[in-house]
Scaffold this motif. Structure first.
Motif, PDB file in Angstrom:
ATOM      1  N   ASN A 233       0.849  -1.194   0.000  1.00  0.00           N
ATOM      2  CA  ASN A 233       0.000   0.000   0.000  1.00  0.00           C
ATOM      3  C   ASN A 233       0.885   1.244   0.000  1.00  0.00           C
ATOM      4  OD1 ASN A 233      -1.814   2.052   0.417  1.00  0.00           O
ATOM      5  ND2 ASN A 233      -2.875   1.063   2.125  1.00  0.00           N
ATOM      6  N   PRO A 234       0.810   2.096  -1.038  1.00  0.00           N
ATOM      7  CA  PRO A 234       1.673   3.286  -1.079  1.00  0.00           C
ATOM      8  C   PRO A 234       1.430   4.252   0.072  1.00  0.00           C
ATOM      9  CG  PRO A 234      -0.011   3.370  -2.800  1.00  0.00           C
ATOM     10  CD  PRO A 234      -0.062   1.995  -2.224  1.00  0.00           C
TER      11      PRO A 234
ATOM     12  N   SER B 257       7.976  10.596  -2.217  1.00  0.00           N
ATOM     13  CA  SER B 257       7.807  11.903  -2.851  1.00  0.00           C
ATOM     14  C   SER B 257       6.906  11.801  -4.077  1.00  0.00           C
ATOM     15  CB  SER B 257       9.173  12.484  -3.239  1.00  0.00           C
ATOM     16  OG  SER B 257       9.968  12.682  -2.091  1.00  0.00           O
ATOM     17  N   THR B 258       7.133  10.760  -4.881  1.00  0.00           N
ATOM     18  CA  THR B 258       6.302  10.544  -6.072  1.00  0.00           C
ATOM     19  C   THR B 258       4.847  10.320  -5.680  1.00  0.00           C
ATOM     20  OG1 THR B 258       8.177   9.572  -7.261  1.00  0.00           O
ATOM     21  CG2 THR B 258       5.973   9.105  -8.111  1.00  0.00           C
TER      22      THR B 258
ATOM     23  N   ASN C 235       1.819  12.912  -6.650  1.00  0.00           N
ATOM     24  CA  ASN C 235       0.695  12.461  -7.484  1.00  0.00           C
ATOM     25  C   ASN C 235      -0.624  12.549  -6.722  1.00  0.00           C
ATOM     26  OD1 ASN C 235       2.445  11.911  -9.583  1.00  0.00           O
ATOM     27  ND2 ASN C 235       2.679   9.755  -9.043  1.00  0.00           N
ATOM     28  N   ASN C 236      -0.580  12.139  -5.448  1.00  0.00           N
ATOM     29  CA  ASN C 236      -1.797  12.161  -4.640  1.00  0.00           C
ATOM     30  C   ASN C 236      -2.267  13.588  -4.408  1.00  0.00           C
ATOM     31  OD1 ASN C 236      -3.743  10.607  -2.971  1.00  0.00           O
ATOM     32  ND2 ASN C 236      -2.847  11.794  -1.288  1.00  0.00           N
ATOM     33  N   ALA C 237      -1.352  14.497  -4.064  1.00  0.00           N
ATOM     34  CA  ALA C 237      -1.711  15.888  -3.812  1.00  0.00           C
ATOM     35  C   ALA C 237      -2.217  16.564  -5.078  1.00  0.00           C
ATOM     36  CB  ALA C 237      -0.512  16.648  -3.252  1.00  0.00           C
ATOM     37  N   SER C 238      -1.571  16.269  -6.214  1.00  0.00           N
ATOM     38  CA  SER C 238      -2.005  16.859  -7.489  1.00  0.00           C
ATOM     39  C   SER C 238      -3.420  16.417  -7.831  1.00  0.00           C
ATOM     40  CB  SER C 238      -1.049  16.456  -8.612  1.00  0.00           C
ATOM     41  OG  SER C 238       0.253  16.914  -8.352  1.00  0.00           O
TER      42      SER C 238
ATOM     43  N   PRO D 187      12.943  19.078  -0.999  1.00  0.00           N
ATOM     44  CA  PRO D 187      12.753  20.482  -1.399  1.00  0.00           C
ATOM     45  C   PRO D 187      12.731  20.659  -2.913  1.00  0.00           C
ATOM     46  CG  PRO D 187      14.383  20.299   0.365  1.00  0.00           C
ATOM     47  CD  PRO D 187      14.091  18.892  -0.103  1.00  0.00           C
ATOM     48  N   ASN D 188      11.804  21.537  -3.363  1.00  0.00           N
ATOM     49  CA  ASN D 188      11.689  21.912  -4.783  1.00  0.00           C
ATOM     50  C   ASN D 188      11.410  20.727  -5.697  1.00  0.00           C
ATOM     51  OD1 ASN D 188      12.358  24.637  -4.137  1.00  0.00           O
ATOM     52  ND2 ASN D 188      14.521  24.061  -4.065  1.00  0.00           N
ATOM     53  N   TYR D 189      10.658  19.755  -5.199  1.00  0.00           N
ATOM     54  CA  TYR D 189      10.306  18.588  -6.013  1.00  0.00           C
ATOM     55  C   TYR D 189       9.323  19.025  -7.105  1.00  0.00           C
ATOM     56  CZ  TYR D 189       8.865  13.795  -7.131  1.00  0.00           C
ATOM     57  OH  TYR D 189       8.603  12.601  -7.768  1.00  0.00           O
ATOM     58  N   LYS D 190       9.752  18.870  -8.364  1.00  0.00           N
ATOM     59  CA  LYS D 190       8.945  19.264  -9.524  1.00  0.00           C
ATOM     60  C   LYS D 190       8.390  20.681  -9.314  1.00  0.00           C
ATOM     61  CE  LYS D 190       7.923  14.544 -10.970  1.00  0.00           C
ATOM     62  NZ  LYS D 190       6.883  13.545 -11.338  1.00  0.00           N
ATOM     63  N   ASN D 191       7.053  20.855  -9.459  1.00  0.00           N
ATOM     64  CA  ASN D 191       6.454  22.183  -9.282  1.00  0.00           C
ATOM     65  C   ASN D 191       5.695  22.274  -7.961  1.00  0.00           C
ATOM     66  OD1 ASN D 191       4.448  20.418 -10.116  1.00  0.00           O
ATOM     67  ND2 ASN D 191       3.196  22.059 -11.015  1.00  0.00           N
ATOM     68  N   THR D 192       6.262  21.650  -6.923  1.00  0.00           N
ATOM     69  CA  THR D 192       5.593  21.605  -5.620  1.00  0.00           C
ATOM     70  C   THR D 192       5.296  23.003  -5.087  1.00  0.00           C
ATOM     71  OG1 THR D 192       6.602  19.492  -5.035  1.00  0.00           O
ATOM     72  CG2 THR D 192       5.807  20.850  -3.223  1.00  0.00           C
ATOM     73  N   LYS D 193       6.238  23.931  -5.239  1.00  0.00           N
ATOM     74  CA  LYS D 193       6.029  25.269  -4.692  1.00  0.00           C
ATOM     75  C   LYS D 193       4.825  25.959  -5.332  1.00  0.00           C
ATOM     76  CE  LYS D 193      10.508  26.529  -2.795  1.00  0.00           C
ATOM     77  NZ  LYS D 193      11.591  27.544  -2.755  1.00  0.00           N
TER      78      LYS D 193
END
Length: 394
Positions: A82-83, A137-138, A142-145, A172-178
């Protein structure tokens, strides 16, 4: 002194025994990390001391059991697939790593009775931590997006925001997290439009209006609530805060007078002491004796009190702009009193007490204008308004 030292020794032994007992209890009840923390603390200094030897065995045992427990938990969570478990797995690997790092500075730990060094099986978990962090992080991204695209309520946006903040903390600064954080924060924020109404016949000073509506000076620190006194077209406001003034009462300028008469016996130089026959009294050396000369003084005191008062009465109301319903209302009021005292006298001012003398020499001053009286009540109003805003939650 000997008795005191004996009592001190008994107390120290008692504390030491109590500490060991608690540490053994933590170990035997499965609270391994507590047992490890206490043992490490005790072994930081004088680790070869006889009284600390037991902590070496406790630390060795607690470390082995804690490592086994965390490793088994990780294996189970990995098999479950389970992720949502990735955060627990990641934190468990970090716990395994950090536990080792706290023990390493103490090594070697030699146990005298066993005639050996304590045995700790250390492992390098760096790769496991990095791999799990990447997977976590992935998953979080994905879940937050996904949640961000489907969220409808303020609470949902705030939950997404918290997840993204955690993601940005571990990576920090993972993809377009900010950018996603800013979007979630904006959509989760309650925007409040502020208006002021004057329902009195008195003009409210523009300076007071500006001060009351300058929210930058309030020192507010609310992550999810923003007040705007100048509405922006790009924002759909959720709530309205209305500050209305119902009454502004200003008293007439008054000058009250009072007259006092004071009498006091005071020192007024000195004189030679005389007896009942009016002869000088001499001391043992044949010199005339000096005494204070006391006199009775009188004074007429005239005091004038200039006074003017302003009272501002209003109300703070919160309304839901989507339902048009009144949510809450709070009364707000402030009083400002101008008072100036001056005085003069006729007679000997030595008859006056200090609390009266301080007003002598002062003169009448101009009364403040009505506008100034209302403005001067602003600081108190501002503090009360800040208190309402700080405590209110939507």
């Amino acid at each position: 002194m000997k008795q005191f030292l004996l009592l001190l020794l008994v107390a120290a032994c008692s504390i030491s025994c109590s500490s060991k007992k608690k540490t053994f209890t933590a170990l035997n009840t499965g609270n391994y990390d507590q047992a490890i923390r206490t043992s490490i603390e005790k072994l930081r200094t004088n680790k070869s001391k006889k009284g600390k030897q037991e902590y070496i065995i406790i630390l060795e045992d607690a470390f082995a059991k804690a490592s086994e427990r965390d490793t088994q938990a990780i294996n189970f969570l990995e098999k479950e697939g389970n992720p949502a478990n990735l955060e627990r797995i990641y934190n468990s690997y970090k716990a395994l790593h950090n536990r080792q790092e706290r023990i390493k500075p103490l090594l070697p730990l030699y146990h005298v009775e066993s005639g050996r060094n304590a045995n700790f099986t250390f492992k390098n978990y760096n790769q496991e931590i990095l791999d799990t962090k990447e997977r976590l992080s992935t998953y979080l991204y994905n879940n937050a997006s996904s949640l961000l695209s489907r969220a409808k309520s303020k609470k949902e946006y705030r939950d997404v925001y918290n997840d993204l903040i955690y993601l940005n903390k571990i990576t920090p600064n993972y993809k377009n997290t900010k950018a996603l954080i800013e979007e979630a924060h904006f959509k989760g924020t309650d925007f409040v439009k502020v208006i002021m109404k004057n329902q009195t016949r008195v003009v409210i000073p523009k300076r007071l209006e500006d001060d009351l509506l300058n929210f930058n000076t309030y020192g507010l620190n609310d992550l999810w609530t923003v007040y705007h006194n100048a509405p922006q077209r790009s924002i759909t406001y959720d709530y309205l805060m209305e500050l209305s003034f119902r009454e502004i009462n200003i008293s007439p300028e008054q000058v009250r007078e009072r007259q006092l008469e004071r009498e006091k016996i005071v020192k007024d130089g000195w004189q030679y002491l005389v007896d009942e026959n009016n002869d000088f009294v001499l001391d043992e050396d044949g010199k005339k004796i000096k005494v204070d000369k006391m006199v009775t003084v009188r004074c007429e005191y005239y005091e004038f009190i200039q006074r003017k008062e302003a009272q501002v009465v209003g109300k703070v109301q919160y309304k839901n702009l989507s339902t048009k319903q009144l949510l809450d209302a709070f009364p707000i009021s402030s009083s400002n009193i101008f008072e100036h005292i001056y005085a003069n006298y006729n007679g000997d001012k030595r008859a006056l007490d200090d609390d009266l003398v301080r007003y002598l020499g002062l003169q009448a001053v101009r009364f403040p204008t009505n506008e100034q009286m209302v403005y001067d009540s602003g600081e108190d109003l501002k503090n009360k308004l800040k208190n309402i805003i700080s405590r209110y939650r939507f």
